[in-house]
Scaffold this motif. Sequence first.
Motif, PDB file in Angstrom:
ATOM      1  N   LYS A  61       9.330   4.901   6.921  1.00 52.98           N
ATOM      2  CA  LYS A  61      10.117   5.464   6.764  1.00 52.98           C
ATOM      3  C   LYS A  61      11.402   4.989   7.724  1.00 52.98           C
TER       4      LYS A  61
ATOM      5  N   ALA B   2       0.570  -6.376  -1.802  1.00 52.67           N
ATOM      6  CA  ALA B   2       1.507  -5.452  -0.863  1.00 52.67           C
ATOM      7  C   ALA B   2       0.577  -5.153   0.405  1.00 52.67           C
TER       8      ALA B   2
ATOM      9  N   VAL C  88       6.531   1.599   1.958  1.00 50.64           N
ATOM     10  CA  VAL C  88       7.291   1.068   3.217  1.00 50.64           C
ATOM     11  C   VAL C  88       7.663   2.207   4.124  1.00 50.64           C
TER      12      VAL C  88
ATOM     13  N   PHE D  55       5.542   0.049  -3.960  1.00 50.13           N
ATOM     14  CA  PHE D  55       5.265  -0.595  -2.622  1.00 50.13           C
ATOM     15  C   PHE D  55       5.581   0.502  -1.605  1.00 50.13           C
TER      16      PHE D  55
END
Length: 100
Positions: free
Chosen positions: A97, A85, A95, A93
């Motif tokens: 916002k 990742a 990610v 994971f």
Amino acid sequence: MSVDKETVAKIASLARIKMTDAELEKMAPELSNILDWVEQLGEVDTSDVEPMTAVIPNTLRLREDEVNADPLTGGGVRDKVLANAPAAEHGFFGVPKVIE
């Protein structure tokens, strides 16, 4: 139930269907026949009929949930997956916002 040409025109307008006057005249008795048939279905006594969820009786095959059922696709490989990742945070994971 009787459906007239104006009712068919209203239904066609609501459905955004363009119909000629000849088509409206032809469709009125057809819709009347369909609605009469539906009314006949409502007259059928179904008080002794048990509700069904399927036409044929079927049962689901149950099995125990096993996390490591398959060494290739089973659980216990979180660290290996997260190693690929771009960002990992707290075992998940990471990610960007998307809600402000």
